[in-house]
Structures are given as C-alpha cells and as structure tokens.
Design a protein around this motif. Sequence first.
Motif, mmCIF file in Angstrom:
data_model
loop_
_atom_site.group_PDB
_atom_site.id
_atom_site.type_symbol
_atom_site.label_atom_id
_atom_site.label_comp_id
_atom_site.label_asym_id
_atom_site.label_seq_id
_atom_site.Cartn_x
_atom_site.Cartn_y
_atom_site.Cartn_z
ATOM 1 N N GLU A 64 0.834 -1.209 0.000
ATOM 2 C CA GLU A 64 0.000 0.000 0.000
ATOM 3 C C GLU A 64 0.866 1.256 0.000
ATOM 4 O OE1 GLU A 64 -3.201 0.333 -0.419
ATOM 5 O OE2 GLU A 64 -3.482 -1.838 -0.562
ATOM 6 N N LEU A 65 1.923 1.272 0.784
ATOM 7 C CA LEU A 65 2.803 2.437 0.826
ATOM 8 C C LEU A 65 3.437 2.700 -0.538
ATOM 9 C CD1 LEU A 65 4.607 1.943 4.262
ATOM 10 C CD2 LEU A 65 2.938 3.720 3.673
ATOM 11 N N GLU A 66 3.784 1.652 -1.231
ATOM 12 C CA GLU A 66 4.364 1.822 -2.575
ATOM 13 C C GLU A 66 3.363 2.464 -3.524
ATOM 14 O OE1 GLU A 66 5.618 -2.152 -3.471
ATOM 15 O OE2 GLU A 66 7.633 -1.839 -2.633
ATOM 16 N N ARG A 67 2.087 2.128 -3.391
ATOM 17 C CA ARG A 67 1.057 2.739 -4.241
ATOM 18 C C ARG A 67 0.943 4.235 -3.971
ATOM 19 N NH1 ARG A 67 -3.579 -1.967 -3.452
ATOM 20 N NH2 ARG A 67 -2.615 -3.527 -4.830
ATOM 21 N N TYR A 68 0.975 4.602 -2.674
ATOM 22 C CA TYR A 68 0.922 6.030 -2.339
ATOM 23 C C TYR A 68 2.169 6.746 -2.857
ATOM 24 C CZ TYR A 68 -3.085 5.368 0.794
ATOM 25 O OH TYR A 68 -4.331 5.115 1.305
ATOM 26 N N ARG A 69 3.336 6.151 -2.637
ATOM 27 C CA ARG A 69 4.572 6.780 -3.084
ATOM 28 C C ARG A 69 4.570 6.996 -4.593
ATOM 29 N NH1 ARG A 69 9.221 2.800 -3.027
ATOM 30 N NH2 ARG A 69 8.047 2.240 -4.905
ATOM 31 N N ASP A 70 4.129 5.992 -5.347
ATOM 32 C CA ASP A 70 4.140 6.103 -6.807
ATOM 33 C C ASP A 70 3.176 7.181 -7.279
ATOM 34 O OD1 ASP A 70 5.977 4.067 -6.821
ATOM 35 O OD2 ASP A 70 4.567 2.505 -7.449
ATOM 36 N N ALA A 71 2.002 7.238 -6.677
ATOM 37 C CA ALA A 71 1.021 8.251 -7.089
ATOM 38 C C ALA A 71 1.545 9.658 -6.804
ATOM 39 C CB ALA A 71 -0.304 8.021 -6.369
ATOM 40 N N ILE A 72 2.203 9.824 -5.640
ATOM 41 C CA ILE A 72 2.751 11.137 -5.280
ATOM 42 C C ILE A 72 3.932 11.486 -6.182
ATOM 43 C CG2 ILE A 72 3.935 12.415 -3.445
ATOM 44 C CD1 ILE A 72 2.226 10.738 -1.451
ATOM 45 N N THR A 73 4.816 10.539 -6.428
ATOM 46 C CA THR A 73 5.979 10.763 -7.301
ATOM 47 C C THR A 73 5.546 11.141 -8.716
ATOM 48 O OG1 THR A 73 7.318 9.196 -6.034
ATOM 49 C CG2 THR A 73 8.061 9.704 -8.269
ATOM 50 N N GLU A 96 -5.514 12.123 -9.402
ATOM 51 C CA GLU A 96 -6.722 11.295 -9.458
ATOM 52 C C GLU A 96 -6.522 9.965 -8.715
ATOM 53 O OE1 GLU A 96 -9.747 9.231 -12.747
ATOM 54 O OE2 GLU A 96 -8.131 10.564 -13.397
ATOM 55 N N HIS A 97 -5.398 9.314 -8.987
ATOM 56 C CA HIS A 97 -5.135 8.031 -8.329
ATOM 57 C C HIS A 97 -4.890 8.222 -6.839
ATOM 58 C CE1 HIS A 97 -4.124 3.923 -7.743
ATOM 59 N NE2 HIS A 97 -2.818 4.100 -7.635
ATOM 60 N N LEU A 98 -4.187 9.302 -6.468
ATOM 61 C CA LEU A 98 -3.928 9.572 -5.055
ATOM 62 C C LEU A 98 -5.234 9.796 -4.302
ATOM 63 C CD1 LEU A 98 -2.010 10.068 -2.713
ATOM 64 C CD2 LEU A 98 -1.781 12.446 -3.475
#
Length: 305
Positions: free
Chosen positions: A264-273, A278-280
Amino acid sequence: MDMAETEEHGVDAILANGKPRKVGIAGLGLIGGSFAKSYSEAGCTVYGWNRTESTLAAAINERSVSAKLDETNIGECDCILVALYPQVTIDWVTQMAPYIEPGTLVIDCGGVKRVICEPLFELAEQHGFVFMGGHPMAGTQYSGFRYAKFDLYAGEPFVLVPPAIYDPRIIQAAELALAPCGFGTFSVTTPEKHDELIAYTSQLAHVVSSAFIKSPTALKHRGFSAGSYKDLTRVAEMNAAMWTELFLDNADNLTTEIDRVICELERYRDAITDGDSEHLQELLQAGTDAKAKADGRWPDRSRSS
C-alpha cells in the motif's frame, strides 16, 4: 457450609462461589501486576510469583499480593493467571504442573497463542487441570509493576482460547474468574485465529510505530506535532525483548501483514511521485471507506453517498 462445598476446587468452586477464592499470578509486570491489584481490591487472596524478588517484595509490601506463589500453596488456588513471556510461560507451567490441583483453571495471558497452547493443552490433560489461552486486550506503552493499575482492564475485551474439545462450563468459569477485573466483553476463538488477528491489530501497529519514529525528522517534531503524531508513536517505546519473542513466534502472520502495508505504501509513493492526483485521491478515499467499513459504518456511508 456443607462438606460438598468445602471440597469444591478450581472450576467447580468458581462456578459455585461466583469468583475464585484464591488466585495465583505468575509474573507481576504491567499485566500480572494489574491482575493482582484487581483481585486484591475485590477481596481475593492473591499469591504471586515474579522472577525479580524485589518486584514481588514491592507487591507484598503494598498488599496487592498476600504471599509468594510456590509449590506449597499453588494447590490452594482456584485460578492461576500466567503473565510471562511465551517460552517462560511454558517452562513455568511445566515446572509447577505436578503441584497444581486437578480442576484448577489456568489461564495464560501472553500475546501469542499457538506456541503456548499446543504444549500446555496436552500438559493440562496429563495432570488434570484446565488450561485455557487468554489475552487481555488492554495495556499501555509502559511495562513493569510500577505502572500496574487495579482498573487497567475496566471495560476492556478479553479473548479466551479453550482447547479444541471442551466443557462449556469452563467458559462460564473463566468469565466469572475474571469478573473482579471488570472486563467489558469476552470472545472465544482458536489459537490460529487469535494469532492471525493479533498480527494485524497489535503486532503490526508496533512494527509501524517503531519504524515511523526512526525518521531523523522525529528529532525536530516539537511545535509541529499533534494528535496524529502522538497516536502513531505511542507504542514505539516498547519492551524490545518481549516483543521480539512475540514477533518471531508469529512470524508467518506478521510478515503477511507487513507485506500488505509495504504494498500500500508503494502505491501512495508512486502516485505522489508521478503527480497523479486522481489516483492519489482514489487511494485516500479507499482508506477512508476501509476505516468506515472496519468500524461497521459501511451501510450508513453507502446510503449517504
């Protein structure tokens, strides 16, 4: 009192009297010490054992404990609570088993169940006493008798873990035996289900808190932190030796939960990066919805959307 009543012991005595007359407590830290204070406050005779004699002396001095729990008086106890590390629990109960009277209710209060319950269910059957896994769902970030409180368990849940085949009376006896402590609810489960759930509700929270506080930014938090920081770091200050044993005894379940958080943390990091607003937003909304659903508020939220 007639002869039949005087001969009652353990589970039978608890059911007849509504509470244990004499209680043995092994381990007088935060958990065991709070049990001792609860029972002494309720007028029960409490025998206590602790590896550190000075802690036992302190408990006796303040009258939370009447005397040392040993081979000479353990047979008097209707109920024995064991609040020790998992392996020490197994070793202590094994050592004391020959002196425990048949019918005595023995409940361990450790944070994992599979590693404790399997050998001690068998041991109890051999010696004729009743062993049940248990877990008081209460505590603080501090450890030791100095932090024990007579009302630590007031209104809190207690998890009971009986053998696979058991007399339903032992559940009633356990609830009566624990009543002086003021627990709010009781649930019954298996060692496997307990360890699966506790990996998420307790152990993962400690791992995340310990990892979170290691950021160098934590040294600069004063004046910039409020409730969310305090909530997330409260349990970072933990008994490292005890939690190491608990984590390793439940490694399969705990690593599964850690992997889920990492994902889950990787998903947040990727969306922010990626600057993907929209995904965030979807991820954040999914978290909000997951919290509502976990709290049993999902139907209300669905109707209002």
